[in-house]
Design a protein around this motif. Structure first.
Motif, short mmCIF file in Angstrom:
data_model
loop_
_atom_site.label_atom_id
_atom_site.label_comp_id
_atom_site.label_asym_id
_atom_site.label_seq_id
_atom_site.Cartn_x
_atom_site.Cartn_y
_atom_site.Cartn_z
N CYS A 55 45.50 36.77 41.09
CA CYS A 55 45.22 37.43 42.37
C CYS A 55 43.72 37.63 42.56
N LEU A 56 43.02 38.01 41.50
CA LEU A 56 41.57 38.15 41.57
C LEU A 56 40.92 36.81 41.88
N CYS A 89 35.64 42.19 48.96
CA CYS A 89 36.77 41.28 49.13
C CYS A 89 38.07 42.08 49.20
N GLN A 90 39.01 41.58 49.95
CA GLN A 90 40.34 42.20 50.00
C GLN A 90 41.23 41.46 49.00
N VAL A 91 41.48 42.11 47.90
CA VAL A 91 42.28 41.49 46.83
C VAL A 91 43.73 41.90 47.02
N ARG A 92 44.61 40.91 47.19
CA ARG A 92 46.03 41.17 47.40
C ARG A 92 46.77 41.00 46.06
N PHE A 93 47.21 42.12 45.51
CA PHE A 93 47.96 42.10 44.26
C PHE A 93 49.45 42.04 44.60
N VAL A 103 46.79 46.06 48.32
CA VAL A 103 45.52 45.47 48.70
C VAL A 103 44.40 46.41 48.27
N GLU A 104 43.43 45.86 47.54
CA GLU A 104 42.29 46.65 47.08
C GLU A 104 41.00 45.98 47.53
N ALA A 105 40.07 46.81 48.03
CA ALA A 105 38.75 46.30 48.40
C ALA A 105 37.87 46.33 47.15
N MET A 106 37.38 45.17 46.74
CA MET A 106 36.59 45.07 45.52
C MET A 106 35.38 44.18 45.76
N GLN A 109 31.30 41.83 41.87
CA GLN A 109 31.05 42.32 40.52
C GLN A 109 32.26 43.05 39.96
N GLU A 110 32.93 43.82 40.79
CA GLU A 110 34.13 44.53 40.34
C GLU A 110 35.24 43.54 39.99
N ILE A 111 35.36 42.48 40.78
CA ILE A 111 36.36 41.45 40.49
C ILE A 111 36.06 40.79 39.15
N LEU A 112 34.79 40.48 38.92
CA LEU A 112 34.41 39.82 37.66
C LEU A 112 34.67 40.74 36.47
N VAL A 113 34.33 42.01 36.60
CA VAL A 113 34.57 42.96 35.51
C VAL A 113 36.06 43.06 35.21
N ALA A 114 36.88 43.18 36.28
CA ALA A 114 38.33 43.26 36.08
C ALA A 114 38.87 41.98 35.46
N ALA A 115 38.36 40.83 35.90
CA ALA A 115 38.82 39.55 35.35
C ALA A 115 38.47 39.44 33.87
N ARG A 116 37.26 39.83 33.50
CA ARG A 116 36.88 39.79 32.08
C ARG A 116 37.80 40.67 31.24
#
Length: 289
Positions: A55-56, A89-93, A103-106, A109-116
């Motif tokens: 999703c990310l 970004c609007q991330v749809r989980f 839906v989370e607004a990220m 950088q927040e997306i990359l941190v969560a992905a890592r």
């Protein structure tokens, strides 16, 4: 941060997530081919994390597609580019269970941190499961080796077999040393490079599986050979007793039945069966119990 720096950071984050998403997808597939029993819980946890990672990745896919559609050479294009790179970004989980979409607004950088974090957690889950599987395999191999060693000792003590060590051609000692080293270091070196798992046929787990199969086969073969040899001895003395007209004598017949019972496949134990056959031999030769 300048627009160009933001764009480079976004594209770098997107490339990182795409690359690692493919790697951990393969990792989870390889690790949980049969996710039943003890594997069910870690497999589900890893797949849930993998789904969130997807999703990310999709959120960045959409952003990159939008960025590709911007004409940077115009003032409006530059403004649109800056806006896209600044807005979250609007991330749809989504969930496979029919639950509502979250839906989370990220930010990128927040997306990359969560992905890592998701990639790291998936690795830890698979690594822990792999270590446990290796520990189970190691116990199986040590048990198989010990059973073969006991059987060989019993057979040699009863004068059965050709006297050679059945473990020698299996070359398991080196493998047992590798297992001990892997256990001493907390499971061994599971990863080659950053995220690539060892998938070669010579991996430690596969080698242990093959060694268990070879050891069990050698034990079954030795057990069968001992059974054939003892059965041959028993029938030879049965013929001797018949030739002498003593096969039907109660004591001789009783000893024969006891030896036959000890040779039944389901009850066969080398030492017990050998003693029963020797007892029959002694009685046929005129001895007593």
């Amino acid at each position: 941060m300048a627009v160009r720096e933001r764009l480079d950071a976004t594209l770098t984050a997107h490339a990182w997530i795409c690359e690692h998403l493919l790697d951990v997808q393969q990792l989870v597939t390889d690790a949980f081919r049969q996710p039943d029993g003890p594997a069910a819980a870690p497999a589900q946890e890893a797949r849930d994390l993998l789904h969130r990672l997807g999703c990310l990745s999709l959120a960045l896919d959409r952003l990159v597609d939008d960025l590709d559609g911007v004409e940077e050479s115009t003032p409006a294009g530059e403004e649109a580019l800056a806006r896209l790179l600044t807005e979250p970004c609007q991330v749809r989980f989504t969930a496979a269970t029919g639950e509502p979409v979250a839906v989370e607004a990220m930010s990128v950088q927040e997306i990359l941190v969560a992905a890592r974090e998701h990639v790291a957690r998936i690795r830890r889950i698979v690594d822990a499961y792999g270590r446990e599987r290796l520990a189970v395999r190691a116990r199986r191999l040590r048990s198989s080796v010990e059973r073969l060693r006991r059987l060989a000792t019993d057979a040699a003590g009863e004068g059965l077999g050709d006297g050679t060590d059945p473990l020698a051609p299996l070359a398991v000692e080196g493998l047992l040393d590798r297992l001990a080293a892997a256990e001493a270091t907390g499971g061994g070196q599971w990863w080659r490079g950053d995220v690539q798992p060892e998938r070669d046929d010579g991996s430690l787990g596969a080698a242990v599986d093959r060694a268990v199969e070879r050891t069990d086969t050698a034990r079954r073969r030795l057990r069968r050979d001992c059974h054939v040899e003892l059965t041959g001895r028993l029938e030879a003395y049965r013929q001797k007793a018949a030739d002498e007209g003593r096969a039907e004598q109660p004591e001789v017949e009783r000893a024969y039945r006891e030896a036959l019972a000890a040779l039944r496949p389901g009850a066969f134990a080398v030492t017990d069966a050998s003693r029963a056959v020797r007892n029959y031999q002694r009685i046929v030769n005129g001895g007593t119990r």
